[in-house]
Structure formats: C-alpha cells, structure tokens
Design a protein around this motif. Structure first.
Motif, PDB file in Angstrom:
ATOM      1  N   ARG A 134      12.615   4.335 -13.565  1.00  0.00           N
ATOM      2  CA  ARG A 134      11.768   5.288 -14.285  1.00  0.00           C
ATOM      3  C   ARG A 134      12.515   5.917 -15.449  1.00  0.00           C
ATOM      4  NH1 ARG A 134      11.435  10.572 -14.261  1.00  0.00           N
ATOM      5  NH2 ARG A 134      12.638  10.920 -12.362  1.00  0.00           N
ATOM      6  N   LEU A 135      13.754   6.347 -15.206  1.00  0.00           N
ATOM      7  CA  LEU A 135      14.546   6.960 -16.264  1.00  0.00           C
ATOM      8  C   LEU A 135      14.926   5.952 -17.349  1.00  0.00           C
ATOM      9  CD1 LEU A 135      16.845   9.320 -14.164  1.00  0.00           C
ATOM     10  CD2 LEU A 135      14.871   9.964 -15.582  1.00  0.00           C
ATOM     11  N   SER A 136      15.234   4.726 -16.947  1.00  0.00           N
ATOM     12  CA  SER A 136      15.609   3.706 -17.934  1.00  0.00           C
ATOM     13  C   SER A 136      14.440   3.364 -18.852  1.00  0.00           C
ATOM     14  CB  SER A 136      16.132   2.444 -17.246  1.00  0.00           C
ATOM     15  OG  SER A 136      15.070   1.714 -16.672  1.00  0.00           O
ATOM     16  N   LYS A 137      13.234   3.568 -18.368  1.00  0.00           N
ATOM     17  CA  LYS A 137      12.044   3.279 -19.167  1.00  0.00           C
ATOM     18  C   LYS A 137      11.491   4.548 -19.811  1.00  0.00           C
ATOM     19  CE  LYS A 137      10.801  -0.939 -16.903  1.00  0.00           C
ATOM     20  NZ  LYS A 137      10.597  -1.862 -17.991  1.00  0.00           N
ATOM     21  N   ASP A 138      12.226   5.656 -19.659  1.00  0.00           N
ATOM     22  CA  ASP A 138      11.858   6.938 -20.256  1.00  0.00           C
ATOM     23  C   ASP A 138      10.451   7.384 -19.849  1.00  0.00           C
ATOM     24  OD1 ASP A 138      12.625   9.153 -21.758  1.00  0.00           O
ATOM     25  OD2 ASP A 138      11.634   8.401 -23.564  1.00  0.00           O
ATOM     26  N   VAL A 139      10.170   7.253 -18.552  1.00  0.00           N
ATOM     27  CA  VAL A 139       8.887   7.669 -17.996  1.00  0.00           C
ATOM     28  C   VAL A 139       9.131   8.941 -17.176  1.00  0.00           C
ATOM     29  CG1 VAL A 139       7.015   7.035 -16.409  1.00  0.00           C
ATOM     30  CG2 VAL A 139       8.043   5.293 -17.877  1.00  0.00           C
ATOM     31  N   SER A 140       8.361   9.978 -17.438  1.00  0.00           N
ATOM     32  CA  SER A 140       8.528  11.229 -16.693  1.00  0.00           C
ATOM     33  C   SER A 140       7.884  11.108 -15.314  1.00  0.00           C
ATOM     34  CB  SER A 140       7.886  12.388 -17.451  1.00  0.00           C
ATOM     35  OG  SER A 140       6.480  12.276 -17.426  1.00  0.00           O
ATOM     36  N   ILE A 141       8.292  12.009 -14.423  1.00  0.00           N
ATOM     37  CA  ILE A 141       7.669  12.060 -13.102  1.00  0.00           C
ATOM     38  C   ILE A 141       6.181  12.321 -13.259  1.00  0.00           C
ATOM     39  CG2 ILE A 141       7.424  13.502 -11.034  1.00  0.00           C
ATOM     40  CD1 ILE A 141      10.400  13.657 -10.836  1.00  0.00           C
ATOM     41  N   GLY A 142       5.828  13.194 -14.176  1.00  0.00           N
ATOM     42  CA  GLY A 142       4.422  13.526 -14.398  1.00  0.00           C
ATOM     43  C   GLY A 142       3.583  12.334 -14.799  1.00  0.00           C
ATOM     44  N   VAL A 143       4.104  11.530 -15.707  1.00  0.00           N
ATOM     45  CA  VAL A 143       3.377  10.334 -16.156  1.00  0.00           C
ATOM     46  C   VAL A 143       3.252   9.333 -15.013  1.00  0.00           C
ATOM     47  CG1 VAL A 143       3.486   8.331 -17.689  1.00  0.00           C
ATOM     48  CG2 VAL A 143       3.943  10.616 -18.591  1.00  0.00           C
ATOM     49  N   LEU A 144       4.348   9.097 -14.298  1.00  0.00           N
ATOM     50  CA  LEU A 144       4.298   8.154 -13.177  1.00  0.00           C
ATOM     51  C   LEU A 144       3.309   8.634 -12.118  1.00  0.00           C
ATOM     52  CD1 LEU A 144       5.321   5.596 -11.798  1.00  0.00           C
ATOM     53  CD2 LEU A 144       7.243   6.930 -10.899  1.00  0.00           C
ATOM     54  N   ALA A 145       3.359   9.920 -11.797  1.00  0.00           N
ATOM     55  CA  ALA A 145       2.451  10.478 -10.796  1.00  0.00           C
ATOM     56  C   ALA A 145       0.993  10.336 -11.237  1.00  0.00           C
ATOM     57  CB  ALA A 145       2.787  11.949 -10.553  1.00  0.00           C
ATOM     58  N   LYS A 146       0.723  10.652 -12.487  1.00  0.00           N
ATOM     59  CA  LYS A 146      -0.652  10.564 -12.983  1.00  0.00           C
ATOM     60  C   LYS A 146      -1.172   9.128 -12.910  1.00  0.00           C
ATOM     61  CE  LYS A 146      -3.545  11.520 -16.973  1.00  0.00           C
ATOM     62  NZ  LYS A 146      -3.586  11.935 -18.366  1.00  0.00           N
ATOM     63  N   GLU A 147      -0.352   8.173 -13.340  1.00  0.00           N
ATOM     64  CA  GLU A 147      -0.754   6.765 -13.324  1.00  0.00           C
ATOM     65  C   GLU A 147      -0.914   6.233 -11.900  1.00  0.00           C
ATOM     66  OE1 GLU A 147      -1.591   4.799 -15.980  1.00  0.00           O
ATOM     67  OE2 GLU A 147      -1.442   6.641 -17.145  1.00  0.00           O
ATOM     68  N   CYS A 148      -0.132   6.776 -10.965  1.00  0.00           N
ATOM     69  CA  CYS A 148      -0.219   6.347  -9.567  1.00  0.00           C
ATOM     70  C   CYS A 148      -1.245   7.152  -8.779  1.00  0.00           C
ATOM     71  CB  CYS A 148       1.149   6.482  -8.895  1.00  0.00           C
ATOM     72  SG  CYS A 148       2.355   5.295  -9.483  1.00  0.00           S
ATOM     73  N   LYS A 149      -1.838   8.140  -9.444  1.00  0.00           N
ATOM     74  CA  LYS A 149      -2.863   8.993  -8.818  1.00  0.00           C
ATOM     75  C   LYS A 149      -2.332   9.754  -7.605  1.00  0.00           C
ATOM     76  CE  LYS A 149      -6.765   6.238 -10.447  1.00  0.00           C
ATOM     77  NZ  LYS A 149      -6.117   5.377 -11.383  1.00  0.00           N
ATOM     78  N   VAL A 150      -1.118  10.306  -7.753  1.00  0.00           N
ATOM     79  CA  VAL A 150      -0.531  11.176  -6.732  1.00  0.00           C
ATOM     80  C   VAL A 150       0.037  12.410  -7.424  1.00  0.00           C
ATOM     81  CG1 VAL A 150       0.036   9.299  -5.129  1.00  0.00           C
ATOM     82  CG2 VAL A 150       1.735  10.028  -6.794  1.00  0.00           C
ATOM     83  N   ASP A 151       0.411  13.380  -6.631  1.00  0.00           N
ATOM     84  CA  ASP A 151       0.995  14.612  -7.148  1.00  0.00           C
ATOM     85  C   ASP A 151       2.448  14.381  -7.588  1.00  0.00           C
ATOM     86  OD1 ASP A 151       0.486  17.554  -7.393  1.00  0.00           O
ATOM     87  OD2 ASP A 151       2.292  17.606  -6.129  1.00  0.00           O
ATOM     88  N   ASN A 152       2.886  15.159  -8.578  1.00  0.00           N
ATOM     89  CA  ASN A 152       4.281  15.061  -9.044  1.00  0.00           C
ATOM     90  C   ASN A 152       5.267  15.202  -7.887  1.00  0.00           C
ATOM     91  OD1 ASN A 152       2.983  15.140 -11.508  1.00  0.00           O
ATOM     92  ND2 ASN A 152       4.164  16.836 -12.318  1.00  0.00           N
ATOM     93  N   SER A 153       4.985  16.134  -6.980  1.00  0.00           N
ATOM     94  CA  SER A 153       5.907  16.365  -5.863  1.00  0.00           C
ATOM     95  C   SER A 153       6.006  15.148  -4.945  1.00  0.00           C
ATOM     96  CB  SER A 153       5.494  17.607  -5.071  1.00  0.00           C
ATOM     97  OG  SER A 153       4.227  17.429  -4.488  1.00  0.00           O
ATOM     98  N   GLN A 154       4.944  14.365  -4.870  1.00  0.00           N
ATOM     99  CA  GLN A 154       4.982  13.152  -4.041  1.00  0.00           C
ATOM    100  C   GLN A 154       5.975  12.140  -4.621  1.00  0.00           C
ATOM    101  OE1 GLN A 154       3.922  12.760  -1.137  1.00  0.00           O
ATOM    102  NE2 GLN A 154       3.514  10.622  -0.734  1.00  0.00           N
ATOM    103  N   ILE A 155       5.951  11.964  -5.938  1.00  0.00           N
ATOM    104  CA  ILE A 155       6.914  11.055  -6.584  1.00  0.00           C
ATOM    105  C   ILE A 155       8.329  11.572  -6.367  1.00  0.00           C
ATOM    106  CG2 ILE A 155       7.716  10.108  -8.792  1.00  0.00           C
ATOM    107  CD1 ILE A 155       5.111   8.818  -7.831  1.00  0.00           C
ATOM    108  N   SER A 156       8.522  12.864  -6.518  1.00  0.00           N
ATOM    109  CA  SER A 156       9.844  13.448  -6.301  1.00  0.00           C
ATOM    110  C   SER A 156      10.332  13.207  -4.875  1.00  0.00           C
ATOM    111  CB  SER A 156       9.801  14.947  -6.587  1.00  0.00           C
ATOM    112  OG  SER A 156      11.056  15.532  -6.375  1.00  0.00           O
TER     113      SER A 156
END
Length: 86
Positions: free
Chosen positions: A32-54
C-alpha cells in the motif's frame, strides 16, 4: 504460534495463526505504501472502515480470502504477492 479457540456463542472452531496474520498485514501495508495509497482510499475501495484496514495491517483481525483478493485488486497486485512464499 498457532492456536485454536472456541467462539463463545457458537460451537464452530476458528483457526487463527498470529504470525501469518502479522506477516500478511505487514505485506499489505508495504505494498500500500509503495503504491502511495492511503488507508482511507484502500478502505473506501474495499468497502470497509479505515480502522478495519489498520487492524488487518497490524495482524489483529482474521479476515477472509475474499477480502484478501479485494485488497489485492485495489492495490493492483496478485493476491499471492501478499502471502508468504512456500
């Protein structure tokens, strides 16, 4: 260390491998970091909460294979790239 535990309200058994979860979580974060994707963006695209990705990235949650595939799809990597080599 692997362990078995019983859910309190069911008779089903769940398998949880702490080392594996930590490894996969760290790999997700690394990609995720190597592709410069934030937790927020990943969470939104995966349809889960930011805290779930964390929690996934810290190995705190035992998530499904379908979620692993969804994360890999959003990060545009093969799901095998998020797993340990065999």
């Amino acid at each position: 260390m692997s362990l078995w535990y019983m859910a309190k309200d069911t008779s089903k058994r769940y398998y949880r491998d702490e080392q594996l979860l930590v490894f996969i979580g760290a790999k997700i974060k690394e990609v995720r970091l190597s592709k410069d994707v934030s937790i927020g963006v990943l969470a939104k695209e995966c349809k889960v909460d930011n805290s779930q990705i964390s929690r996934m990235e810290h190995g705190k949650v035992n998530f499904s294979m379908s979620m692993l595939y969804r994360i890999a799809d959003v990060l545009k990597v093969d799901p095998r790239d998020l797993l340990p080599s065999v």
